[in-house]
Motif scaffolding. Structure first.
Motif, short mmCIF file in Angstrom:
data_model
loop_
_atom_site.label_atom_id
_atom_site.label_comp_id
_atom_site.label_asym_id
_atom_site.label_seq_id
_atom_site.Cartn_x
_atom_site.Cartn_y
_atom_site.Cartn_z
N UNK A 1 70.79 83.08 7.65
CA UNK A 1 70.67 82.83 9.09
C UNK A 1 70.72 81.33 9.30
N UNK A 2 71.70 80.89 10.07
CA UNK A 2 71.89 79.45 10.23
C UNK A 2 70.72 78.82 10.97
N UNK A 3 70.13 79.53 11.93
CA UNK A 3 68.99 79.00 12.66
C UNK A 3 67.81 78.74 11.75
N UNK A 4 67.49 79.70 10.88
CA UNK A 4 66.38 79.51 9.94
C UNK A 4 66.72 78.42 8.94
N UNK A 5 68.00 78.32 8.56
CA UNK A 5 68.42 77.25 7.66
C UNK A 5 68.17 75.88 8.29
N UNK B 1 79.17 77.22 14.57
CA UNK B 1 79.80 77.88 15.72
C UNK B 1 79.69 79.40 15.61
N UNK B 2 79.24 80.02 16.71
CA UNK B 2 79.09 81.48 16.83
C UNK B 2 78.09 82.06 15.82
N UNK B 3 77.18 81.23 15.34
CA UNK B 3 76.14 81.72 14.45
C UNK B 3 74.91 82.09 15.28
N UNK B 4 74.35 83.29 15.09
CA UNK B 4 73.20 83.71 15.89
C UNK B 4 71.88 83.18 15.33
N UNK B 5 70.87 83.18 16.18
CA UNK B 5 69.49 82.89 15.75
C UNK B 5 68.69 84.17 15.93
N UNK B 6 67.76 84.18 16.84
CA UNK B 6 67.01 85.39 17.17
C UNK B 6 66.97 85.54 18.69
N UNK C 1 74.73 82.22 19.83
CA UNK C 1 75.65 81.18 19.39
C UNK C 1 74.89 79.86 19.38
N UNK C 2 74.56 79.39 18.18
CA UNK C 2 73.79 78.15 18.05
C UNK C 2 74.59 76.92 18.49
N UNK D 1 70.65 70.79 36.40
CA UNK D 1 69.33 71.40 36.58
C UNK D 1 69.25 72.81 36.00
N UNK D 2 70.38 73.30 35.51
CA UNK D 2 70.41 74.68 35.00
C UNK D 2 70.04 74.68 33.51
N UNK D 3 68.76 74.50 33.25
CA UNK D 3 68.30 74.36 31.87
C UNK D 3 67.78 75.70 31.36
N UNK D 4 67.90 75.89 30.06
CA UNK D 4 67.50 77.14 29.44
C UNK D 4 66.06 77.14 28.93
N UNK D 5 65.68 78.25 28.29
CA UNK D 5 64.31 78.41 27.80
C UNK D 5 64.02 77.42 26.66
N UNK D 6 64.95 77.28 25.73
CA UNK D 6 64.69 76.40 24.59
C UNK D 6 64.60 74.93 25.00
N UNK D 7 65.42 74.42 25.92
CA UNK D 7 65.19 73.05 26.39
C UNK D 7 63.82 72.87 27.03
N UNK D 8 63.33 73.90 27.75
CA UNK D 8 61.99 73.80 28.33
C UNK D 8 60.93 73.76 27.23
#
Length: 609
Positions: A369-373, A463-468, A473-474, A500-507
């Motif tokens: 998993x690229x995110x965990x990596x 590119x196009x690697x998932x996290x959870x 797409x990371x 202003x259209x920010x996502x959950x992870x930026x918050x």
């Protein structure tokens, strides 16, 4: 007053951001092909540098503009390309490699999303194509193949390891052949051959040409190079698209190396014979006053002479595909292509960026998993800098413990800055605290963090690697954004509101940044303190449109830093609080009471009688 200034600062910042978006919108896309004028004359391929007036390969008669890519593909008979990495075809008219789709890379993460289109026929939307051939200087009467020449193929499909040979007889005793081989990935090898059946020698120059039509879209960020580039005599040269307007050209000779065009994840690169001296040129032409064409061209510096009754051959290569790091390195080593590893923009800190990528790729291979990596790599980097970071956090913790004493000194010497600084220095000396001790470790870590940021931003492996959860797409921004109700609302957010259209992870990242800031000593100046408190908000909006992988890395790095700082504060007995407030302005000491004048002699309230 401070609250009012803070509100004004935030309002002004928002106004600047919105105003910039409104006044400086992105460049509009080029007009569709059906609206472009048909050129009045063919634009020739670029000539050989250093030889003014040299005849150059004719581009042939340009076809009429095609409304769609499919219509453009039908303008020529074709040979199919079918390999594990590439789908497409080669046009027999002009022997163009002009139809390349990347079989393992899609436009979006959706399973039914179209394949990424890299090369397209001339005059189709986003035309992008490659041609190899021969030019002639010594004898202008020789009839040579051009962009209109119809070649004959010895097979109907180009497969991996199964060469395709194109041939054409000029009817005057010369037979031209192109043997095209494609490996399992993205490397074409083109062997150009000439059979001379005349009674005179013929001198010809092998060449390669890649042409890109229109104004290519780019990320538009300084961190990444997109556009023309090449390696010339071991030296990398990078150019912007605007470098070639008004007829400007870049003409450089080289032995070995390569040249072409790059996007963030894909590239089309010409690779001459690495032992042959060649002349190169990158230029721009305009057809019909509207259609821009960018050309990357090489031609052998000395001609190949074909004796009567003999044959001669010259070989070149073409890379057209995804910039996969391990694959690029393999080509660099196996084919001896000079500095081919520099086709990937590793940046100034390449000596850190490449090892970090190698480690991240190994972790991905182990974890899956690229995110965990990314999280694991961040932990390893933090461990490598653990001693230095400890010194930094210990220094900041001791400074925070001294803040009450420092506030007393500032209040005591509010009107005498020199005396206040002297007393602060005495306090630091007596408590064995160095205010600058935390700076050096942080400065040493900056190149490493920048290199890691570069790895996550530029390499195609993320590119196009998932996290959870909702991150599929990371390499793309967080899809659950504020203005879309975090996935509950489905509407097109206007461009002016994208900031202003920010996502959950930026918050989440902004919250971790704020909490980490609250663990640090607060500036004594109330204005500076307010500015520092505003920084997490600013960074939240700045990173709102960044790749989710980068934002997750930043949030995780903040969390690890907080944990380390929290442990140090507990060990040193400093109270831990995330609710620290900016210091109030230092109160001036109360003015001493005015002295009372003694009563004059003989002027008492009453006299003894």
């Amino acid at each position: 007053m401070d609250q009012r200034n803070l509100i004004l600062a935030i309002a002004l910042s928002i106004a600047i951001i919105v105003g910039w978006q409104a006044l400086m919108p992105p460049a509009p896309p080029p007009p569709p092909p059906q609206q472009q004028q048909q050129p009045s004359h063919p634009v020739p391929s670029p000539g050989a540098p250093g030889t003014p007036g040299t005849p150059v390969p004719s581009a042939g008669s340009p076809p009429a503009p095609a409304a769609t890519r499919e219509e453009a593909l039908k303008t020529s008979p074709r040979v199919t390309i079918a390999t594990p990495q590439i789908e497409g075809s080669i046009a027999l008219r002009g022997a163009r490699i002009d139809d390349v789709l990347l079989a393992k890379h899609r436009v979006t993460v959706e399973k039914n999303s179209p394949l990424v289109t890299l090369l397209s026929p001339e005059r189709s939307p986003n035309g992008y194509y490659v041609r190899f051939g021969w030019s002639n200087v010594s004898n202008a009467a020789v009839k040579l193949p051009d962009a209109d020449t119809l070649w004959t193929a010895d097979r109907t499909e180009l497969a991996a390891g199964q060469p395709l040979t194109l041939s054409w007889d000029n009817g005057e005793g010369l037979i031209f052949r192109q043997k095209i081989t494609l490996d399992q990935n993205f490397m074409f090898t083109v062997a150009l051959a000439v059979d001379n059946k005349t009674d005179k020698p013929v001198s010809l120059f092998p060449y390669g040409l890649v042409t890109r039509e229109g104004d290519p879209k780019t990320e538009g960020i300084y961190l990444l190079h997109e556009g023309p580039y090449g390696v010339y005599d071991e030296v990398l040269k990078e150019f912007s698209w605007s470098d070639f307007k008004d007829g400007k050209k870049q003409t450089l000779p080289t032995t070995g190396g390569w040249l072409g065009f790059t996007d963030k994840y894909w590239m089309v690169t010409l690779i001459p014979d690495q032992k042959t001296r060649v002349a190169t040129e990158i230029s721009q032409s305009v057809e019909g006053g509207t259609l821009k064409k960018y050309h990357a061209f090489f031609r052998n510096d000395t001609p190949v002479t074909v004796a009567p009754g003999a044959s001669s051959e010259a070989t070149a290569r073409l890379f057209a595909g995804a910039k996969i790091v391990t694959l690029i390195d393999q080509y660099h080593e196996a084919l001896g292509i000079a500095r081919f590893d520099l086709t990937i923009d590793w940046g100034w800190f390449w000596f850190l960026t490449k090892p970090l990528f190698w480690l991240l790729d190994k972790l991905f291979g182990l974890i899956g998993n690229f995110g965990i990596a990314i999280l694991a790599l961040t932990v390893l980097v933090k461990l490598a800098f653990f001693p230095l970071a400890n010194k930094s956090y210990e220094s900041m913790t001791k400074m925070k413990a001294l803040q009450p004493e420092m506030e007393k000194l500032r209040a005591r010497f509010a009107d005498d800055k020199m005396a206040m600084n002297q007393e602060l220095m005495k306090l630091y000396k007596s408590e064995k605290v160095n205010p600058a001790a935390g700076c050096l470790p942080v400065l040493l870590q900056i190149p490493v963090f920048f290199a890691l940021y570069k790895v996550l931003y530029t390499t195609i492996e993320m590119r196009h690697q998932p996290f959870f959860g909702w991150i599929h797409d990371l390499a793309a921004p967080d899809p659950l954004t504020l203005l879309q109700g975090f996935g509950l609302l489905h509407w097109q957010v206007p461009p002016l509101l994208h900031i202003f259209d920010i996502g959950i992870w930026p918050i989440i990242m902004g919250i971790t940044m704020y909490m980490q800031q609250m663990l640090n000593p607060q500036p004594a100046d109330p204005v500076q303190a307010r500015i520092f408190q505003f920084l997490p908000i600013m960074f939240t909006f700045m990173l709102g449109q960044f790749a989710a992988g980068l934002v997750i890395y930043w949030a995780w790095n903040n969390t690890l830093s907080m944990a380390q700082q929290y442990a140090i504060m507990r060990r040193l007995g400093v109270p831990v609080s995330f609710g620290a407030k900016a210091p109030a302005p230092a109160a001036k000491p109360a003015a001493p009471p005015a002295p009372t004048k003694p009563a004059a002699a003989g002027k008492t309230a009453g006299r003894k009688k």
